[in-house]
Design a protein around this motif. Structure first.
Motif, mmCIF file in Angstrom:
data_model
loop_
_atom_site.group_PDB
_atom_site.id
_atom_site.type_symbol
_atom_site.label_atom_id
_atom_site.label_comp_id
_atom_site.label_asym_id
_atom_site.label_seq_id
_atom_site.Cartn_x
_atom_site.Cartn_y
_atom_site.Cartn_z
ATOM 1 N N MET A 1 0.764 -1.025 -0.116
ATOM 2 C CA MET A 1 -0.086 -0.245 -0.188
ATOM 3 C C MET A 1 0.598 1.273 0.034
ATOM 4 O O MET A 1 1.707 1.371 1.016
ATOM 5 N N GLN A 2 0.735 2.271 -0.991
ATOM 6 C CA GLN A 2 1.252 3.518 -0.966
ATOM 7 C C GLN A 2 0.413 4.670 -0.539
ATOM 8 O O GLN A 2 -0.811 4.453 -0.655
ATOM 9 N N TYR A 3 1.052 5.188 0.368
ATOM 10 C CA TYR A 3 0.220 6.704 0.617
ATOM 11 C C TYR A 3 0.252 7.504 -0.153
ATOM 12 O O TYR A 3 1.175 7.529 -1.114
ATOM 13 N N GLN A 4 -0.402 8.581 -0.246
ATOM 14 C CA GLN A 4 -0.548 9.467 -1.151
ATOM 15 C C GLN A 4 -0.957 10.738 -0.478
ATOM 16 O O GLN A 4 -1.576 10.943 0.655
ATOM 17 N N SER A 5 -0.531 12.028 -1.225
ATOM 18 C CA SER A 5 -0.664 13.441 -0.717
ATOM 19 C C SER A 5 -2.336 13.569 -0.840
ATOM 20 O O SER A 5 -2.896 13.332 -1.981
ATOM 21 N N THR A 6 -2.995 14.136 0.308
ATOM 22 C CA THR A 6 -4.175 14.864 0.036
ATOM 23 C C THR A 6 -4.772 15.765 -0.888
ATOM 24 O O THR A 6 -5.733 15.861 -1.494
ATOM 25 N N ARG A 7 -3.466 16.482 -1.346
ATOM 26 C CA ARG A 7 -3.720 17.498 -2.177
ATOM 27 C C ARG A 7 -3.245 17.086 -3.928
ATOM 28 O O ARG A 7 -3.420 17.851 -4.786
ATOM 29 N N ASP A 8 -2.461 16.042 -3.767
ATOM 30 C CA ASP A 8 -2.095 15.345 -5.117
ATOM 31 C C ASP A 8 -1.764 14.030 -5.041
ATOM 32 O O ASP A 8 -0.788 13.558 -4.365
ATOM 33 N N LYS A 9 -2.845 13.085 -5.469
ATOM 34 C CA LYS A 9 -2.607 11.825 -5.216
ATOM 35 C C LYS A 9 -1.449 11.031 -6.032
ATOM 36 O O LYS A 9 -1.096 9.863 -5.930
ATOM 37 N N ASN A 10 -0.714 11.812 -6.944
ATOM 38 C CA ASN A 10 0.252 11.383 -7.614
ATOM 39 C C ASN A 10 1.670 11.545 -6.802
ATOM 40 O O ASN A 10 2.788 11.015 -7.213
ATOM 41 N N LEU A 11 1.321 12.291 -5.704
ATOM 42 C CA LEU A 11 2.638 12.181 -4.625
ATOM 43 C C LEU A 11 2.615 11.137 -3.837
ATOM 44 O O LEU A 11 2.015 11.320 -2.792
ATOM 45 N N LYS A 12 3.208 10.103 -4.152
ATOM 46 C CA LYS A 12 3.012 8.776 -3.124
ATOM 47 C C LYS A 12 4.347 8.745 -2.229
ATOM 48 O O LYS A 12 5.428 8.910 -2.630
ATOM 49 N N ALA A 13 4.336 7.773 -1.236
ATOM 50 C CA ALA A 13 5.170 7.381 -0.697
ATOM 51 C C ALA A 13 4.862 6.027 0.201
ATOM 52 O O ALA A 13 3.710 5.851 0.522
ATOM 53 N N SER A 14 5.901 5.297 0.542
ATOM 54 C CA SER A 14 5.677 3.963 1.475
ATOM 55 C C SER A 14 5.357 4.725 2.934
ATOM 56 O O SER A 14 5.497 5.560 2.882
ATOM 57 N N SER A 15 4.826 3.890 3.712
ATOM 58 C CA SER A 15 4.573 4.085 4.996
ATOM 59 C C SER A 15 5.845 4.670 5.698
ATOM 60 O O SER A 15 5.671 5.501 6.500
ATOM 61 N N ALA A 16 6.920 3.824 5.480
ATOM 62 C CA ALA A 16 8.162 4.452 6.162
ATOM 63 C C ALA A 16 8.464 5.770 5.764
ATOM 64 O O ALA A 16 9.009 6.867 6.484
ATOM 65 N N GLN A 17 8.372 6.171 4.292
ATOM 66 C CA GLN A 17 8.771 7.235 3.770
ATOM 67 C C GLN A 17 7.837 8.295 4.452
ATOM 68 O O GLN A 17 8.232 9.662 4.638
ATOM 69 N N ALA A 18 6.487 7.951 4.548
ATOM 70 C CA ALA A 18 5.488 9.001 5.148
ATOM 71 C C ALA A 18 5.727 9.358 6.488
ATOM 72 O O ALA A 18 5.766 10.601 6.687
ATOM 73 N N ILE A 19 6.384 8.542 7.360
ATOM 74 C CA ILE A 19 6.599 8.601 8.580
ATOM 75 C C ILE A 19 8.054 9.515 8.477
ATOM 76 O O ILE A 19 7.820 10.544 9.315
ATOM 77 N N LEU A 20 8.846 9.584 7.944
ATOM 78 C CA LEU A 20 10.065 10.219 7.858
ATOM 79 C C LEU A 20 9.767 11.504 7.314
ATOM 80 O O LEU A 20 10.534 12.499 7.849
ATOM 81 N N ASN A 21 9.128 11.693 6.391
ATOM 82 C CA ASN A 21 8.806 13.041 5.791
ATOM 83 C C ASN A 21 7.702 13.889 6.522
ATOM 84 O O ASN A 21 7.952 15.050 6.657
ATOM 85 N N GLY A 22 6.834 13.210 7.286
ATOM 86 C CA GLY A 22 5.828 14.161 7.962
ATOM 87 C C GLY A 22 4.830 14.803 7.214
ATOM 88 O O GLY A 22 3.639 14.050 7.039
ATOM 89 N N LEU A 23 5.041 15.732 6.373
ATOM 90 C CA LEU A 23 4.233 16.199 5.408
ATOM 91 C C LEU A 23 4.536 15.973 4.070
ATOM 92 O O LEU A 23 5.954 15.384 3.616
ATOM 93 N N ALA A 24 3.602 15.753 3.100
ATOM 94 C CA ALA A 24 3.905 15.786 1.814
ATOM 95 C C ALA A 24 4.547 16.911 1.117
ATOM 96 O O ALA A 24 4.316 18.170 1.733
ATOM 97 N N PRO A 25 5.278 16.614 0.105
ATOM 98 C CA PRO A 25 5.986 18.065 -0.475
ATOM 99 C C PRO A 25 5.172 19.263 -0.743
ATOM 100 O O PRO A 25 5.610 20.267 -0.869
ATOM 101 N N ASP A 26 3.800 18.766 -1.056
ATOM 102 C CA ASP A 26 2.909 20.066 -1.582
ATOM 103 C C ASP A 26 2.325 20.664 -0.392
ATOM 104 O O ASP A 26 1.363 21.448 -0.499
ATOM 105 N N GLY A 27 2.660 20.023 0.796
ATOM 106 C CA GLY A 27 1.802 20.605 2.048
ATOM 107 C C GLY A 27 0.772 20.023 2.492
ATOM 108 O O GLY A 27 -0.001 20.045 3.454
ATOM 109 N N GLY A 28 0.498 18.853 1.765
ATOM 110 C CA GLY A 28 -0.880 17.886 2.080
ATOM 111 C C GLY A 28 -0.393 16.860 3.153
ATOM 112 O O GLY A 28 0.796 16.774 3.323
ATOM 113 N N LEU A 29 -1.367 16.213 3.398
ATOM 114 C CA LEU A 29 -1.154 15.083 4.727
ATOM 115 C C LEU A 29 -1.056 13.668 3.781
ATOM 116 O O LEU A 29 -1.886 13.611 3.041
ATOM 117 N N TYR A 30 -0.293 12.868 4.251
ATOM 118 C CA TYR A 30 -0.341 11.620 3.916
ATOM 119 C C TYR A 30 -1.379 10.813 4.171
ATOM 120 O O TYR A 30 -1.742 10.753 5.458
#
Length: 494
Positions: free
Chosen positions: A1-30
């Motif tokens: 399962m890939q997480y994605q930004s609430t503001r751009d579903k093309n910005l995806k991250a694994s669960s480990a990446q989402a934890i490490l990043n905190g926020l998505a690059p566009d300011g959305g939430l994973y």
């Protein structure tokens, strides 16, 4: 399962990446695209102990970690930190049940998640082969700050900076933060309210990402607020724990629905209940309890979110919030429309308001009920619960208790009701003492002793010696200085 930004579903991250990043690059939430991959048969966990239950649920939500890996992280995160291995006991009070979330190392519900997040973050670093130091930025309305600093204290490869509203937390909460030990921790007051601090943190993430301000410096930012999915995920577990407790006590049968009443400001705690429901737990209504800053109550009733209103400092300061960040995740999950969410968040930022479509409001009404309670109502609730049931609750729990009574009166066919209790009464002793009909005298530490003498309820060990601890953090800045403050700390020698 890939997480994605609430503001751009093309910005995806694994669960480990989402934890490490905190926020998505566009300011959305994973967030996950749907709950299809995390659903499971809830009856399989009803007879588990809390550690095993946590392992099962967290490995579903954070699939980069196997159950074996998660079991070790859970054991290391929780063992010996809480008053009981049960972590979050559910106790009967009158006709209702109270889920006690304050039995951890800082006497607040944030301990459940923030005992786990440092483990999840360091494990994510290792899994992804990241050598950078992780600089945690956190805004707090009172409880997150201390719990985050306690969790990350001296964790190798991390630093943490906590911002809180100057004069906007209780004296006990401030003392907890100002006396926090640890070579990698820092706390700073911001002149303004919690929304100013939280907005400032989000702007720092945006500026650092956009202008690559930490590029090549061996430091990357992350967050310990519930905007981080690694902070939110552990909170899902205690909804299952409460349900299992009611089944084991014979108060409900498996399959019966349970209504949960949640005091909330940033919407993370109640969103965890929505996650539990969508994962398959028989959750009835999720009841959102607000204080005088009742922006969420108005939104859940009308579909219109409007932060352009007076800001009130209340006796339940952890809910003194007008911009509820986690609501963005809910709206995305209900709509699946990233463009809609990006537009709504832009409207909120630029105009201070937005309104959701009619079909989304209908879904909100199916899932949630909302009410609010002011300071006098909260104090009255404290006194009544103490008099009738000899149970001492804090101001935030009192708001939820009052709203629970409103909900039950409006919905006579309600299910069993669980009220989430988010903090020890000793974190807000003056208001609690006034609630039970006594006059508070002296500073808040005197009042803690007075409350103990009057009620006989033990003072949590972590609060009992606060007065004697040395103050280590005294910084106070304007909100416009937050970015420079963070860059200065990031540049400090590791």
């Amino acid at each position: 399962m890939q997480y994605q930004s609430t503001r751009d579903k093309n910005l995806k991250a694994s669960s480990a990446q989402a934890i490490l990043n905190g926020l998505a690059p566009d300011g959305g939430l994973y967030t996950m695209p749907s709950f299809d991959e995390v659903k499971f048969d809830y009856t399989t966990v009803l007879n588990m102990d809390t550690m095993s239950m946590s392992t099962k649920i967290l490995s579903k939500l954070l699939p980069d970690f196997s159950e074996a890996e998660m079991a070790k992280l859970v054991h290391d995160g929780y063992t010996g930190k809480f008053e009981t291995d049960h972590l979050t006991p559910t106790v009967p009070v009158g006709e209702n049940f109270i889920l006690e979330l304050f039995r951890g190392p800082t006497s607040a519900f944030k301990d459940v998640a923030l005992s786990m997040l440092p483990r999840l973050m360091t494990a994510s670093k290792e899994k992804l082969g990241v050598d950078d130091e992780i600089l945690i930025l956190t805004a707090t309305s009172g409880d997150t700050g201390k719990a985050a600093m306690e969790g990350f204290c001296d964790v190798t490869g991390t630093k943490i900076i906590v911002f809180y509203p100057h004069g906007g937390v209780s004296a006990v909460q401030q003392a907890q933060m100002a006396t926090q030990a640890g070579e990698n921790v820092c706390v700073c007051a911001v002149r303004g309210n919690f929304d100013d601090a939280q907005t400032g943190v989000k702007k720092i993430f945006s500026a650092v990402s956009k202008d690559q301000l930490l590029e090549g410096k061996g430091v990357r930012l992350s967050s310990a607020n519930s905007i981080n999915i690694g902070r939110l995920a552990p909170q899902v577990v205690y909804y299952y724990r409460a349900y299992a407790d009611l089944v084991q006590a014979g108060r409900i049968q498996p399959g019966d629905k349970v209504d949960y009443v949640v005091p909330t400001g940033n919407f993370g705690d109640i969103l965890a209940g929505y996650f539990a429901k969508e994962m398959g737990l028989p959750v009835g209504k999720l009841v959102c309890a607000s204080n005088a800053n009742n922006v969420l109550t108005d939104f859940l009733r009308t579909g219109r979110y409007d932060r352009r209103r007076p800001f009130y400092k209340t006796v339940s300061p952890s809910m003194d919030i007008l911009v509820s960040s986690n609501l963005e995740r809910l709206l995305y999950l209900l709509s699946g429309d990233d463009k809609l969410i990006a537009d709504l968040m832009k409207q909120l930022s630029e105009n201070g308001e937005y309104e959701v479509p009619a079909d989304m409001l209908e879904k909100l009404h199916e899932l949630f009920w909302a009410g609010f309670c002011g300071d006098e109502g909260a104090k009255t609730a404290i006194g009544k619960v103490w008099k009738d049931d000899h149970y001492l609750c804090d101001t935030h729990t009192a708001v939820a208790w009052d709203v629970a009574q409103q909900y039950k009166q409006a919905n006579p066919e309600h299910n069993a009701v669980v009220v989430l209790s988010t903090a020890s009464p000793y974190k807000f002793p003056a208001a609690v003492l006034e609630g039970i009909g006594e006059k508070a005298e002296g500073d808040e530490f005197d009042v803690m002793e007075q409350l103990h003498k009057v009620t006989g309820v033990p003072v949590p060990k972590n609060l009992a010696d606060l007065r004697s601890r040395a103050v280590r953090h005294r910084d106070v800045i304007d909100r416009g200085e937050m970015l420079d403050y963070v860059l200065g700390k990031a540049a400090a020698e590791k």
